[in-house]
Design an enzyme around this catalytic site. Structure first.
Site, short mmCIF file in Angstrom:
data_model
loop_
_atom_site.label_atom_id
_atom_site.label_comp_id
_atom_site.label_asym_id
_atom_site.label_seq_id
_atom_site.Cartn_x
_atom_site.Cartn_y
_atom_site.Cartn_z
N HIS A 43 -11.25 10.34 6.36
CA HIS A 43 -11.05 8.89 6.02
C HIS A 43 -10.54 8.96 7.85
O HIS A 43 -11.27 8.26 8.07
CB HIS A 43 -10.16 8.33 5.12
CG HIS A 43 -10.31 6.68 5.66
ND1 HIS A 43 -11.47 5.72 5.26
CD2 HIS A 43 -9.10 6.33 5.58
CE1 HIS A 43 -10.56 5.08 5.73
NE2 HIS A 43 -9.31 4.96 5.41
N HIS B 117 -8.74 10.22 2.62
CA HIS B 117 -8.24 9.31 2.01
C HIS B 117 -8.43 9.58 -0.09
O HIS B 117 -9.55 10.15 0.05
CB HIS B 117 -9.51 7.95 2.14
CG HIS B 117 -8.79 6.52 1.35
ND1 HIS B 117 -8.92 5.90 -0.30
CD2 HIS B 117 -8.23 4.98 1.85
CE1 HIS B 117 -8.04 5.16 0.22
NE2 HIS B 117 -7.62 4.58 1.54
N GLU C 13 0.35 -1.23 -0.08
CA GLU C 13 0.11 0.15 -0.31
C GLU C 13 1.30 1.25 0.11
O GLU C 13 2.21 1.59 0.66
CB GLU C 13 -1.07 -0.19 1.06
CG GLU C 13 -2.58 -1.09 1.20
CD GLU C 13 -3.04 -0.95 2.61
OE1 GLU C 13 -3.86 -1.46 2.62
OE2 GLU C 13 -3.23 -0.49 3.44
N ARG D 266 -0.91 8.83 1.47
CA ARG D 266 -2.21 9.33 1.46
C ARG D 266 -2.42 11.17 1.17
O ARG D 266 -3.46 11.42 0.52
CB ARG D 266 -3.03 9.13 1.76
CG ARG D 266 -4.24 7.04 2.22
CD ARG D 266 -4.72 6.96 3.15
NE ARG D 266 -4.36 5.21 2.98
CZ ARG D 266 -5.24 4.53 3.91
NH1 ARG D 266 -5.60 5.20 4.76
NH2 ARG D 266 -5.22 3.31 4.25
N ARG E 31 -1.43 9.01 8.58
CA ARG E 31 -1.56 7.84 9.18
C ARG E 31 -1.13 7.55 7.67
O ARG E 31 -0.73 7.26 6.77
CB ARG E 31 -2.35 7.04 9.44
CG ARG E 31 -2.90 5.79 10.16
CD ARG E 31 -4.28 5.04 10.42
NE ARG E 31 -5.24 5.04 8.85
CZ ARG E 31 -5.43 4.22 9.30
NH1 ARG E 31 -4.78 3.37 8.27
NH2 ARG E 31 -6.32 4.39 8.32
#
Length: 508
Positions: free
Chosen positions: A340, A232, A115, A279, A375
């Site tokens: 998000h 997000h 990711e 992100r 994050r």
């Protein structure tokens, strides 16, 4: 009503803590309160997985720490990051022992996903249903403990404090009986999730209204870095849809492209990692592209990918796209950034303790210092597991010495006609969502943020002082919490802009 340990929230943070207490202390009563059904929480909606260093030949704790710090713009607490990353393998073993299954290959090895922001494949997952798998298995496991009780449709409105500012329980609205009750406890554990519903666009479920942060702040607990709201970049854009359906980060890790209305990729102009950037970077690049083009959305292009393999990896995403007429083999998927994850929250130390005695917090409502300003993907479920474990150890060692709390007098609640309230509250909630946008938080000037704060203060005044708005209904309490949370977000954003290059101060 009273109990020994009171847990607010039934996601992975609340469940893992409650189960461990119930098993270690069978003589104690543990009560879990949820404002909806037990399985309605942010955990259930988590598609991606859990970041765990397993392949020590290619990966290492040091690399995971470095990736986390870089994603968080080095505003993380390194001690916290190292603790969480190093505990990941042990917490994964516990989940497996509790019955959770994760995807593996024919050799029985975990299929590790990649990711954005990760330098190695380290995401343990269950297709694109990781959160749902976790929630289902943990609820099943929790049902086996006789001293662990669940009460659903209890909306916690406020924390109760004694004269020495010690947390002694909560005040809650029992939606079954439509009455307010007090529940006293030796230890109160907040696992109430995030606050995405505050914003104009969000991927969060309807229960994510900032309840834990708002009630902790009202009680005097320290709250930090609420301006660190992660958007997000790939929420599926649908007009008049709220909240938005999430397209997992893992889809970009699988090889999907982010393109504009002309079908051109543009992320490499912002970051050499392109689709695998973090992100915040991808969201910012998409918003900038939309401002130039004037379009409402960007797109995910999956047409070049192996569809059979894609459908195996992401059955939920394929199914939802099909349900709204999008064929990912031939069509682009419209996307926009959406609120998000809440990286800030109620300050806790390494044991999950807040600044109020006998009050703990874990999961998205807590500010641990792990995430910094942004994050890293798939660190959230891990954080919840680790901090609930830390809190469990602390509570087990201390609870026998905590005295029984004294009864707390119930306050009177004003009630108005329900039908008269709904339309008013809906209009106020729409106004809140209109104010709280990506641009306001991430690109607006300090002056614009202050103007928005004034508008939010007016909303708060309406809710605080003018009947019949103060109705004592769940809808009222949720809106009150959302407005208070929004004020914290913008207030911290204004303060942070003045010390942008300084490391945020926590209690650790």
């Amino acid at each position: 009503m009273k109990t020994d340990v009171l847990v607010i929230g039934s996601g992975i943070a609340g469940l893992s803590f409650a189960m461990k207490i119930a098993e270690a202390k069978p003589q104690l009563e543990v009560v879990v309160l949820t404002k909806s059904n037990n399985d309605v929480c942010n955990t259930t909606h988590a598609q991606g997985g859990i970041a765990v260093v397993l392949d020590r030949g290619k990966d290492s704790f040091e690399q995971h720490v470095s990736d986390t710090m870089k994603a968080g713009k080095d505003l993380n607490d390194r001690e916290v990051v190292e603790m969480v990353v190093s505990q990941a393998p042990d917490r994964l073993v516990e989940l497996i022992e509790w019955g959770t299954s994760f995807d593996s290959n024919l050799k029985g090895e975990f299929e590790l996903g990649l990711e954005g922001g990760h330098s190695q494949r380290r995401i343990v997952h269950h297709r694109d249903l990781t959160g749902r798998e976790l929630e289902r298995k943990l609820l099943k496991k929790a049902a086996a403990y006789e001293n662990l009780k669940f009460y659903d449709h209890f909306f916690v409105t406020d924390l109760l404090l004694d004269e020495e500012e010690v947390c002694i329980g909560v005040s809650a609205l029992d939606k079954h009986q439509n009455q307010q009750i007090n529940i006293s406890s030796k230890v109160t554990f907040l696992a109430t999730g995030g606050s995405g519903m505050v914003f104009q666009n969000t991927t969060n479920p309807s229960v994510a209204t900032g309840d834990g942060v708002a009630m902790a702040h009202r009680a005097g607990a320290k709250v930090s870095n609420m301006n660190f709201i992660q958007f997000h970049p790939t929420a599926l854009y649908e007009e008049d849809k709220y909240p938005l359906f999430l397209i997992s980060e893992a889809v970009r890790g699988f090889g999907a492209y982010v393109v504009n209305e002309k079908g051109n990729r543009f992320l490499f102009k912002s970051d050499m990692r392109g689709e695998l950037a973090t992100r915040d970077i991808v969201s910012e690049a998409i918003v900038a592209e939309l401002k130039v083009s004037g379009e409402k959305c960007a797109y995910l292009d999956c047409r070049h990918l192996d569809f059979k393999e894609f459908r195996t990896e992401f059955p939920t995403i394929v199914s939802y796209c099909n349900s709204i007429g999008i064929n990912i083999q031939t069509d682009l998927i419209p996307i926009v950034p959406a609120a998000h994850y809440q990286c800030g929250g109620i300050d806790v130390d390494l044991d999950g303790k807040t600044t109020l005695t006998n009050l703990y917090a874990s999961g998205e409502c807590a500010h641990t210092g792990l995430h910094g300003a942004n994050r890293l993907a798939s660190n959230s479920l891990l954080e919840a597991l680790v901090y609930s474990h830390q809190a469990f150890k602390a509570v087990v060692s201390e609870i026998d010495s905590i005295p029984e709390p004294l009864p707390h007098k119930q306050k009177e609640i004003f009630r108005a006609e329900q039908e008269a309230d709904d339309e008013i509250l809906r209009s106020l909630r729409m106004r809140l969502n209109e104010i709280m946008t990506y641009d306001l938080l991430h690109t607006s000037q300090k002056r614009e943020k202050k103007e928005a704060l004034e508008q939010l203060s007016e909303l708060k005044e309406i809710l605080d002082y003018y009947p019949p708005f103060n109705t004592g209904t769940p809808e009222f309490y949720e809106l009150r919490n959302m407005v208070e949370t929004a004020i914290l977000v913008l207030d911290h954003a204004v303060s942070f802009s003045a010390v942008r290059h300084n490391r945020p101060q926590g209690i650790m």
